[in-house]
Write an enzyme that holds these catalytic residues in place. Structure first.
Site, PDB file in Angstrom:
ATOM      1  N   HIS A  20      -7.727  90.441   7.663  1.00 28.77           N
ATOM      2  CA  HIS A  20      -6.505  89.697   7.354  1.00 28.77           C
ATOM      3  C   HIS A  20      -5.288  90.636   7.409  1.00 28.77           C
ATOM      4  O   HIS A  20      -4.295  90.331   8.085  1.00 28.77           O
ATOM      5  CB  HIS A  20      -6.620  89.072   5.971  1.00 28.77           C
ATOM      6  CG  HIS A  20      -5.405  88.319   5.538  1.00 28.77           C
ATOM      7  ND1 HIS A  20      -5.313  86.947   5.599  1.00 28.77           N
ATOM      8  CD2 HIS A  20      -4.202  88.743   5.050  1.00 28.77           C
ATOM      9  CE1 HIS A  20      -4.118  86.570   5.165  1.00 28.77           C
ATOM     10  NE2 HIS A  20      -3.432  87.643   4.824  1.00 28.77           N
ATOM     11  N   GLU A  21      -5.394  91.743   6.687  1.00 24.94           N
ATOM     12  CA  GLU A  21      -4.272  92.667   6.657  1.00 24.94           C
ATOM     13  C   GLU A  21      -4.052  93.330   8.017  1.00 24.94           C
ATOM     14  O   GLU A  21      -2.917  93.619   8.402  1.00 24.94           O
ATOM     15  CB  GLU A  21      -4.502  93.733   5.580  1.00 24.94           C
ATOM     16  CG  GLU A  21      -4.653  93.182   4.165  1.00 24.94           C
ATOM     17  CD  GLU A  21      -3.495  92.266   3.775  1.00 24.94           C
ATOM     18  OE1 GLU A  21      -2.368  92.493   4.236  1.00 24.94           O
ATOM     19  OE2 GLU A  21      -3.741  91.322   2.999  1.00 24.94           O
ATOM     20  N   HIS A  24      -1.789  91.116  10.146  1.00 22.74           N
ATOM     21  CA  HIS A  24      -0.362  91.321   9.854  1.00 22.74           C
ATOM     22  C   HIS A  24       0.120  92.656  10.424  1.00 22.74           C
ATOM     23  O   HIS A  24       1.190  92.736  11.055  1.00 22.74           O
ATOM     24  CB  HIS A  24      -0.132  91.328   8.336  1.00 22.74           C
ATOM     25  CG  HIS A  24      -0.357  90.008   7.678  1.00 22.74           C
ATOM     26  ND1 HIS A  24       0.161  88.834   8.164  1.00 22.74           N
ATOM     27  CD2 HIS A  24      -1.046  89.681   6.548  1.00 22.74           C
ATOM     28  CE1 HIS A  24      -0.187  87.832   7.367  1.00 22.74           C
ATOM     29  NE2 HIS A  24      -0.918  88.324   6.386  1.00 22.74           N
TER      30      HIS A  24
END
Length: 396
Positions: A20-21, A24
């Site tokens: 997820h990170e 980004h």
């Protein structure tokens, strides 16, 4: 084995957070934004290292993660020389991609898991005439049958057991009617009268075997033989795997929407003795998901079922988290997406009216709303975790 299941789940959870990170982070770097931190977890720093302009590290509490991109909102202070690389100065479409990239990675991971499962291990199929269970006794009622009540000393032996049916037998015909699916077999058993003697042909060790069973009468159910199908896993083609992945996403999205809608109604029943029979039985926290993983790994079933259950659970969790993150509520990613879209709409309306660009949304006005939503999320999260600790729903 149960503890191994917990470890598997926690590792998968941390890997999902990292993806997820990373979504980004990679998107932000691709568009030239300055990312100064990439951390897994929250709280005190356990370890960190700086590479280039970014500090990478691990925090003490493995309950999430974050990427620090400078200038995320109008409130952030940014050095003048870095302003051009801030998030807020990027075009709206780039900011939207960066914000959605985290959920996108969850969806990619889930799709890869489900697709790989269908190709490698196969799709679970219990619509087969191969016997997975031969009941030991005749249940006293339809309710006892549906609840899986344990046998008592006074319960008569099941017709299947008396007839000599065995786990692994492949039923090929019932009373002379050929059957090739569990649905067909169930239908012909229902058509037979309780008390009648049925002729059952099975394939056992590659040879046909003919057996005879006198069907029992279970109140509220009808004729009862005492068998259940086994679960087989059938690998599928790439096209079939794509269809299976699509149907899996659809089921999880529908189920997620239903679970979120039932959450307010479920809260009062989280600590009830009959939780599994209420709306609270359909909602769970990461603790509940970890427990289910542990139970599945420790269960006395084949490795295919264990792997399939755990992988589908992880895939479902990623889809759910991806959807949850895109809800238009601050402080989640979807809330920031909504802010960017509102800035685009305001800018467009101002242009139509011949007015100046109103600029960035003033996040100071959004802080009370964001904080309130955060408290609600924390409240529901804590309640679910407590309920899964003191009043868990077991998968059996």
């Amino acid at each position: 084995m149960d503890q191994i299941g917990w470890v598997i789940f926690l590792v998968a959870l941390l890997f999902s957070v990292m993806l997820h990170e990373s979504g980004h982070f990679v998107a932000a770097k691709r568009f030239g934004m300055k990312a100064t931190k990439y951390f897994i977890g929250f709280g005190p720093t356990l370890w960190s290292t700086t590479r280039g302009e970014t500090e990478y590290g691990i925090k003490a509490l493995p309950v999430g993660g974050y990427v620090k991109i400078i200038g995320m909102t109008s409130l952030d202070e940014v050095d003048p020389e870095d302003e051009s690389r801030s998030f807020r100065q990027a075009p709206a479409w780039q900011r939207l991609i960066v914000l959605a990239a985290g959920s996108f990675m969850h969806f990619v991971l889930a799709a890869v898991i489900i697709f790989g499962l269908a190709i490698g291990i196969g799709i679970e199929n219990d619509n087969t005439t191969q016997l997975g269970t031969v009941a030991a006794c005749v249940p006293q009622s339809a309710t006892a049958l549906n609840d899986g009540a344990a046998c008592t000393a006074s319960d008569p032996k099941s017709p299947a057991l008396l007839a000599g049916l065995k786990v692994g037998d492949q039923v090929t015909s019932f009373n002379g009617v050929p059957v090739s699916s569990w649905t067909q077999l169930e239908n012909v058993i229902k058509d037979a009268k309780p008390g009648s003697v049925a002729t059952i042909t099975v394939e056992r060790d590659g040879r046909p075997v003919t057996l005879h069973a006198k069907l029992a009468d279970v109140s509220g159910h009808g004729g009862y033989l005492g068998i259940a199908a086994t679960t087989v896993f059938q690998p599928t083609s790439p096209l079939g795997a794509i269809r299976y992945t699509g149907s899996g996403f659809a089921q999880v999205i529908t189920g997620s929407g239903s679970a979120l809608a039932q959450l307010p109604k479920a809260i009062p029943s989280l600590f009830a003795k009959d939780r599994s029979q209420t709306a609270a039985g359909n909602v769970s926290s990461v603790v509940g998901a970890a427990r289910e993983t542990g139970q599945a790994v420790a269960a006395n079933v084949g490795w295919q079922y264990k792997v399939s259950f755990v992988l589908l659970l992880i895939a479902s969790l990623n889809i759910f988290v991806g959807i949850l993150n895109l809800l238009p509520l601050l402080p989640m990613d979807g809330g920031h997406v909504a802010v960017v879209l509102w800035e685009v709409i305001r800018r467009w309306l101002a242009r139509l009216r011949g007015r100046a660009d109103p600029g960035l949304v003033d996040y100071r006005k959004l802080i009370p709303v964001s904080f309130s939503i955060f408290l609600v999320i924390v409240f529901f999260g804590v309640m679910l975790i407590l309920a899964d600790i003191v009043n868990p729903v077991n998968i059996g």
